[in-house]
Design a protein around this motif. Structure first.
Motif, PDB file in Angstrom:
ATOM      1  N   PRO A  18       0.828  -1.210   0.000  1.00  0.00           N
ATOM      2  CA  PRO A  18       0.000   0.000   0.000  1.00  0.00           C
ATOM      3  C   PRO A  18       0.860   1.256   0.000  1.00  0.00           C
ATOM      4  N   SER A  19       0.716   2.063  -0.992  1.00  0.00           N
ATOM      5  CA  SER A  19       1.527   3.282  -1.103  1.00  0.00           C
ATOM      6  C   SER A  19       0.848   4.229  -2.063  1.00  0.00           C
ATOM      7  N   SER A  20       1.553   5.331  -2.339  1.00  0.00           N
ATOM      8  CA  SER A  20       0.992   6.318  -3.267  1.00  0.00           C
ATOM      9  C   SER A  20       1.844   6.412  -4.523  1.00  0.00           C
ATOM     10  N   LEU A  21       2.438   5.307  -4.962  1.00  0.00           N
ATOM     11  CA  LEU A  21       3.328   5.340  -6.105  1.00  0.00           C
ATOM     12  C   LEU A  21       2.578   5.029  -7.399  1.00  0.00           C
ATOM     13  N   ALA A  22       3.178   5.434  -8.516  1.00  0.00           N
ATOM     14  CA  ALA A  22       2.453   5.432  -9.784  1.00  0.00           C
ATOM     15  C   ALA A  22       2.272   4.043 -10.358  1.00  0.00           C
ATOM     16  N   ALA A  23       1.026   3.673 -10.665  1.00  0.00           N
ATOM     17  CA  ALA A  23       0.733   2.415 -11.329  1.00  0.00           C
ATOM     18  C   ALA A  23       0.618   2.614 -12.835  1.00  0.00           C
ATOM     19  N   ARG A  24       0.440   3.848 -13.298  1.00  0.00           N
ATOM     20  CA  ARG A  24       0.383   4.144 -14.715  1.00  0.00           C
ATOM     21  C   ARG A  24       1.590   4.983 -15.096  1.00  0.00           C
ATOM     22  N   ALA A  25       2.013   4.818 -16.346  1.00  0.00           N
ATOM     23  CA  ALA A  25       3.188   5.560 -16.787  1.00  0.00           C
ATOM     24  C   ALA A  25       2.906   7.061 -16.732  1.00  0.00           C
ATOM     25  N   PRO A  26       3.745   7.829 -16.052  1.00  0.00           N
ATOM     26  CA  PRO A  26       3.544   9.283 -16.015  1.00  0.00           C
ATOM     27  C   PRO A  26       3.844   9.909 -17.363  1.00  0.00           C
ATOM     28  N   CYS A  27       3.461  11.156 -17.512  1.00  0.00           N
ATOM     29  CA  CYS A  27       3.671  11.875 -18.772  1.00  0.00           C
ATOM     30  C   CYS A  27       5.170  12.087 -19.005  1.00  0.00           C
ATOM     31  N   PRO A  28       5.704  11.605 -20.127  1.00  0.00           N
ATOM     32  CA  PRO A  28       7.148  11.773 -20.363  1.00  0.00           C
ATOM     33  C   PRO A  28       7.574  13.229 -20.482  1.00  0.00           C
ATOM     34  N   ARG A  29       6.727  14.088 -21.036  1.00  0.00           N
ATOM     35  CA  ARG A  29       7.094  15.498 -21.171  1.00  0.00           C
ATOM     36  C   ARG A  29       7.217  16.159 -19.799  1.00  0.00           C
ATOM     37  N   ARG A  30       6.291  15.841 -18.902  1.00  0.00           N
ATOM     38  CA  ARG A  30       6.346  16.442 -17.571  1.00  0.00           C
ATOM     39  C   ARG A  30       7.580  15.966 -16.808  1.00  0.00           C
ATOM     40  N   GLN A  31       7.908  14.679 -16.933  1.00  0.00           N
ATOM     41  CA  GLN A  31       9.069  14.167 -16.203  1.00  0.00           C
ATOM     42  C   GLN A  31      10.374  14.685 -16.793  1.00  0.00           C
ATOM     43  N   LEU A  32      10.404  14.916 -18.086  1.00  0.00           N
ATOM     44  CA  LEU A  32      11.592  15.514 -18.693  1.00  0.00           C
ATOM     45  C   LEU A  32      11.742  16.961 -18.224  1.00  0.00           C
ATOM     46  N   LEU A  33      10.627  17.659 -18.061  1.00  0.00           N
ATOM     47  CA  LEU A  33      10.675  19.039 -17.557  1.00  0.00           C
ATOM     48  C   LEU A  33      11.250  19.077 -16.144  1.00  0.00           C
ATOM     49  N   SER A  34      10.834  18.137 -15.280  1.00  0.00           N
ATOM     50  CA  SER A  34      11.385  18.069 -13.929  1.00  0.00           C
ATOM     51  C   SER A  34      12.871  17.743 -13.965  1.00  0.00           C
ATOM     52  N   TYR A  35      13.264  16.876 -14.885  1.00  0.00           N
ATOM     53  CA  TYR A  35      14.684  16.528 -15.044  1.00  0.00           C
ATOM     54  C   TYR A  35      15.501  17.777 -15.368  1.00  0.00           C
ATOM     55  N   VAL A  36      14.990  18.604 -16.264  1.00  0.00           N
ATOM     56  CA  VAL A  36      15.679  19.849 -16.612  1.00  0.00           C
ATOM     57  C   VAL A  36      15.787  20.755 -15.392  1.00  0.00           C
ATOM     58  N   ALA A  37      14.703  20.859 -14.617  1.00  0.00           N
ATOM     59  CA  ALA A  37      14.704  21.726 -13.443  1.00  0.00           C
ATOM     60  C   ALA A  37      15.763  21.287 -12.435  1.00  0.00           C
ATOM     61  N   PHE A  38      15.916  19.981 -12.233  1.00  0.00           N
ATOM     62  CA  PHE A  38      16.865  19.490 -11.233  1.00  0.00           C
ATOM     63  C   PHE A  38      18.306  19.510 -11.728  1.00  0.00           C
ATOM     64  N   THR A  39      18.535  19.107 -12.968  1.00  0.00           N
ATOM     65  CA  THR A  39      19.910  19.014 -13.459  1.00  0.00           C
ATOM     66  C   THR A  39      20.464  20.377 -13.868  1.00  0.00           C
ATOM     67  N   ALA A  40      19.713  21.120 -14.686  1.00  0.00           N
ATOM     68  CA  ALA A  40      20.207  22.413 -15.174  1.00  0.00           C
ATOM     69  C   ALA A  40      19.996  23.529 -14.166  1.00  0.00           C
ATOM     70  N   GLY A  41      18.892  23.468 -13.415  1.00  0.00           N
ATOM     71  CA  GLY A  41      18.562  24.567 -12.517  1.00  0.00           C
ATOM     72  C   GLY A  41      18.980  24.386 -11.079  1.00  0.00           C
ATOM     73  N   ARG A  42      19.212  23.138 -10.643  1.00  0.00           N
ATOM     74  CA  ARG A  42      19.523  22.896  -9.228  1.00  0.00           C
ATOM     75  C   ARG A  42      20.782  22.061  -9.028  1.00  0.00           C
ATOM     76  N   GLY A  43      21.508  21.838 -10.098  1.00  0.00           N
ATOM     77  CA  GLY A  43      22.822  21.215 -10.003  1.00  0.00           C
ATOM     78  C   GLY A  43      22.838  19.726  -9.723  1.00  0.00           C
ATOM     79  N   ALA A  44      21.743  19.018  -9.998  1.00  0.00           N
ATOM     80  CA  ALA A  44      21.724  17.571  -9.762  1.00  0.00           C
ATOM     81  C   ALA A  44      22.607  16.869 -10.782  1.00  0.00           C
ATOM     82  N   ALA A  45      23.358  15.868 -10.310  1.00  0.00           N
ATOM     83  CA  ALA A  45      24.160  15.045 -11.218  1.00  0.00           C
ATOM     84  C   ALA A  45      23.253  13.980 -11.824  1.00  0.00           C
ATOM     85  N   PRO A  46      23.143  13.897 -13.155  1.00  0.00           N
ATOM     86  CA  PRO A  46      22.296  12.873 -13.764  1.00  0.00           C
ATOM     87  C   PRO A  46      22.733  11.473 -13.338  1.00  0.00           C
ATOM     88  N   THR A  47      21.793  10.656 -12.921  1.00  0.00           N
ATOM     89  CA  THR A  47      22.086   9.302 -12.459  1.00  0.00           C
ATOM     90  C   THR A  47      21.638   8.295 -13.514  1.00  0.00           C
TER      91      THR A  47
END
Length: 316
Positions: A18-47
């Motif tokens: 029991p949890s709140s994790l995704a059972a359906r594939a999330p929107c790829p465009r939205r997740q790519l946008l978050s990736y940009v925010a973390f890597t380019a805007g917040r200095g996250a190292a791509p894993t």
């Protein structure tokens, strides 16, 4: 148990069931946008994240995780990000590696496609460590949870959003400068030819809902300002992180208050809702004005009615 598996087991404890994790594939465009925010805007190292293909870990793409204010490169955060986006990543792995499609048909997506995060080697020249994700069906995730993780898939040999992203030139991403620029662009009142704009629309160059919004405003003769942002740009990424809403268009009203998009959403009335209220107010005002005009006309006619009535009574 290998050290990598011990880390994975600790990081994924409590994710299955029991949890709140995704059972359906999330929107790829939205997740790519978050990736940009973390890597380019917040200095996250791509894993790097991999899929097991014929007993060999093959690259599928890169992960990033964090909050609207900071990146989070901890093992726990990255495993959670991979688990939240598991279906999206597994589906992309099947597109990259045809043998995985057979595994998917025979065993299902969750158990047929095995995924693992690549951890840095413990020492220079050492072998990479792979942290396998748990095989389990998961529940739903909230939009806020999905904004805390990002994924950029390997482009592969075909086209698509990941190939487009890989080919683009990355503009400078200074968070403070971007937010200052957005604050200036979304000011509610902008003098344009002597007319004050009541709304600001922020959207991609091509956006169906923004086209609808402009048509509705123009039909009512309402002045507005249109700000264009590119897909996966720093401006779009910061809007998503600061508002919790990744979709375009963004509609701002007076004092730069976010109204949501074109249609109503939980927490936002949307431009359509605001315009419906405005139409109702205008209708009531017209009705009141019409009623007032009728009353004034009746008052003007009252002396004539009285005169006619008096003369009628005097007739033989």
């Amino acid at each position: 148990m290998l050290p990598g598996l011990i880390l994975a087991a600790a990081a994924t404890r409590g994710l299955c069931g029991p949890s709140s994790l995704a059972a359906r594939a999330p929107c790829p465009r939205r997740q790519l946008l978050s990736y940009v925010a973390f890597t380019a805007g917040r200095g996250a190292a791509p894993t790097p994240i991999h899929a097991l293909v014929a007993d060999v870990w093959q690259p599928v793409g890169h992960l990033a995780a964090g909050t609207p204010e900071a990146a989070d490169g901890s093992v726990a955060a990255l495993v959670r990000a991979a688990t939240l986006q598991r279906r999206l990543i597994a589906e992309h792995a099947c597109r990259l590696y045809p043998p995985l499609r057979t595994e998917k048909r025979e065993h299902g997506l969750m158990r047929g496609v095995r995924l693992a995060i690549e951890a840095p080697p413990p020492s220079a020249g050492g072998a990479a460590t792979y942290l396998p994700l748990p095989d389990c069906e998961l529940g739903e995730a909230t939009p806020a949870e999905m904004l805390r993780c990002g994924f950029a898939g390997a482009p592969g040999s075909g086209g698509g959003i990941y190939a487009d992203y890989a080919r683009r030139d990355s503009p400078p991403y200074d968070r403070l400068a971007v937010r200052r620029r957005l604050a200036e662009q979304t000011k509610a009142v902008e003098e344009e030819g002597g007319t004050a704009s009541a709304f600001t629309l922020v959207a991609w160059p091509r956006c169906a809902f923004c086209t609808k919004a402009r048509a509705e405003l123009e039909a009512r003769g309402i002045a507005y300002r249109h700000v264009v942002v590119d897909k996966y740009s720093p401006e779009h990424a910061e809007l998503a992180m600061s508002t919790g809403r990744p979709s375009v268009p963004y509609v701002f009203g007076k004092e730069g208050v976010l109204l949501g998009g074109f249609e109503a959403e939980p927490g936002w009335p949307g431009l359509a809702g605001v315009l419906a209220d405005l139409d109702q107010e205008r209708g009531q005002a017209r009705a009141a004005a019409a009623g007032g005009a009728a009353a004034a006309d009746e008052a003007r006619r009252a002396p004539l009615h009285a005169f006619a009535a008096a003369n009628d009574e005097a007739l033989p």
